[in-house]
Design an enzyme around this catalytic site. Sequence first.
Site, mmCIF file in Angstrom:
data_model
loop_
_atom_site.group_PDB
_atom_site.id
_atom_site.type_symbol
_atom_site.label_atom_id
_atom_site.label_comp_id
_atom_site.label_asym_id
_atom_site.label_seq_id
_atom_site.Cartn_x
_atom_site.Cartn_y
_atom_site.Cartn_z
ATOM 1 N N SER A 42 0.870 -1.181 0.000
ATOM 2 C CA SER A 42 0.000 0.000 0.000
ATOM 3 C C SER A 42 0.901 1.223 0.000
ATOM 4 O O SER A 42 2.085 1.125 0.352
ATOM 5 C CB SER A 42 -0.836 -0.007 1.291
ATOM 6 N N TYR A 89 -2.151 -1.256 10.469
ATOM 7 C CA TYR A 89 -2.098 -1.385 9.015
ATOM 8 C C TYR A 89 -0.760 -0.862 8.479
ATOM 9 O O TYR A 89 -0.109 -1.493 7.642
ATOM 10 C CB TYR A 89 -3.272 -0.597 8.423
HETATM 11 P P1 NAD Z 1 -11.560 -6.091 0.058
HETATM 12 O O1 NAD Z 1 -12.121 -5.958 1.427
HETATM 13 O O2 NAD Z 1 -12.383 -5.744 -1.129
HETATM 14 O O3 NAD Z 1 -11.015 -7.554 -0.185
HETATM 15 C C1 NAD Z 1 -10.282 -8.225 0.782
HETATM 16 C C2 NAD Z 1 -10.270 -9.689 0.429
HETATM 17 O O4 NAD Z 1 -9.584 -10.364 1.483
HETATM 18 C C3 NAD Z 1 -11.668 -10.309 0.354
HETATM 19 O O5 NAD Z 1 -11.672 -11.320 -0.639
HETATM 20 C C4 NAD Z 1 -11.841 -10.919 1.735
HETATM 21 O O6 NAD Z 1 -12.747 -12.013 1.753
HETATM 22 C C5 NAD Z 1 -10.428 -11.386 1.988
HETATM 23 N N1 NAD Z 1 -10.127 -11.600 3.387
HETATM 24 C C6 NAD Z 1 -10.286 -10.752 4.436
HETATM 25 N N2 NAD Z 1 -9.895 -11.368 5.566
HETATM 26 C C7 NAD Z 1 -9.478 -12.600 5.216
HETATM 27 C C8 NAD Z 1 -8.969 -13.709 5.934
HETATM 28 N N3 NAD Z 1 -8.811 -13.678 7.260
HETATM 29 N N4 NAD Z 1 -8.652 -14.825 5.253
HETATM 30 C C9 NAD Z 1 -8.848 -14.897 3.914
HETATM 31 N N5 NAD Z 1 -9.309 -13.883 3.180
HETATM 32 C C10 NAD Z 1 -9.629 -12.756 3.833
HETATM 33 O O7 NAD Z 1 -10.207 -5.241 0.117
HETATM 34 P P2 NAD Z 1 -9.265 -4.649 -1.029
HETATM 35 O O8 NAD Z 1 -9.387 -3.173 -0.965
HETATM 36 O O9 NAD Z 1 -9.465 -5.349 -2.313
HETATM 37 O O10 NAD Z 1 -7.853 -4.991 -0.404
HETATM 38 C C11 NAD Z 1 -7.002 -5.991 -0.924
HETATM 39 C C12 NAD Z 1 -5.565 -5.679 -0.517
HETATM 40 O O11 NAD Z 1 -5.182 -4.443 -1.084
HETATM 41 C C13 NAD Z 1 -5.378 -5.550 0.992
HETATM 42 O O12 NAD Z 1 -4.140 -6.121 1.372
HETATM 43 C C14 NAD Z 1 -5.342 -4.050 1.195
HETATM 44 O O13 NAD Z 1 -4.613 -3.689 2.333
HETATM 45 C C15 NAD Z 1 -4.645 -3.611 -0.078
HETATM 46 N N6 NAD Z 1 -4.847 -2.210 -0.431
HETATM 47 C C16 NAD Z 1 -6.088 -1.721 -0.672
HETATM 48 C C17 NAD Z 1 -6.227 -0.391 -0.998
HETATM 49 C C18 NAD Z 1 -7.565 0.233 -1.302
HETATM 50 O O14 NAD Z 1 -7.632 1.461 -1.435
HETATM 51 N N7 NAD Z 1 -8.639 -0.523 -1.452
HETATM 52 C C19 NAD Z 1 -5.109 0.439 -1.066
HETATM 53 C C20 NAD Z 1 -3.865 -0.096 -0.804
HETATM 54 C C21 NAD Z 1 -3.745 -1.430 -0.502
#
Ligand code: NAD
Length: 256
Positions: free
Chosen positions: A138, A151
Amino acid sequence: MLKGKTALVTGSTSGIGLGIARSLALQGANIVLNGFGDADAPKAEIAALGVKVGYHGADMSKPDQIEDLMGYASSAFGRVDILVNNAGIQHVAKVEDFPVDRWDAVIAINLSSAFHTTRLAVPAMRAANWGRIINIASAHGLVASAQKSAYVAAKHGIVGFTKSVALETATTGITSNAICPGWVLTPLVQKQIDARAASAGISLAQAQTELLGEKQPSLQFTTVEQLGGLAVFLCSPAADQVRGVAWQVDGGWTAQ
Ligand code: NAD
């Protein structure tokens, strides 16, 4: 380009993970999905792209379940060639109010799970002398924000972990890199927009504008397709010597 390869994407039932799985499948990779919630719709969507698709519902905070997941992937698909460590959660609170169980969960899912999948995937990658490890960090892997101590710690940690693994595999065909997205409009971020709108008594549209304006100079969300495109590039021969990078796709967030 990736026909015959298998990609395991953790946390791929929604958001960024599903988007990256889609991009890799479009290049011909077979896909192992993981995550909570409805798995049938994502499975059907990926299968429709003409690749083999599997699913394992391991809770990525549980090392024994991660071992099961890796065992399933290698028995059903032969080997994990591309490992995308994407599963992640967020919790927002001041450090003195941060619930201990939320700290432990964020560190387990956002950081330790990548250690477990990587340690279990690397031996077969070494045997094949090819592998791609892509960690979804991130902008918070490079800079901090208030109220996100767990985080930010986990994401800085995964950037460091990415570099260590890159060094350990530097003389092999395995690469390890991190992708550092800025704001992407997924369920994880929608929850933060909803909370901002509720606490400030403003509309969702206004909360979204303020969220972007605070951090992301482009004032546009990064898309899952853009992140998928970078993941595909990192899997290509052009990226053979891209090792240990933390690559921002953040609309200028960390350029400030
Ligand atoms: P999201 O909530 O849409 O998806 C998260 C996924 O992880 C889902 O499929 C959920 O079921 C799964 N998950 C959550 N807890 C879990 C567990 N204990 N075991 C197995 N699966 C689990 O989130 P996202 O925004 O797509 O985030 C995905 C990654 O990207 C994360 O690591 C997040 O930190 C990172 N990220 C997101 C953003 C953003 O702006 N959305 C920015 C930077 C980084």
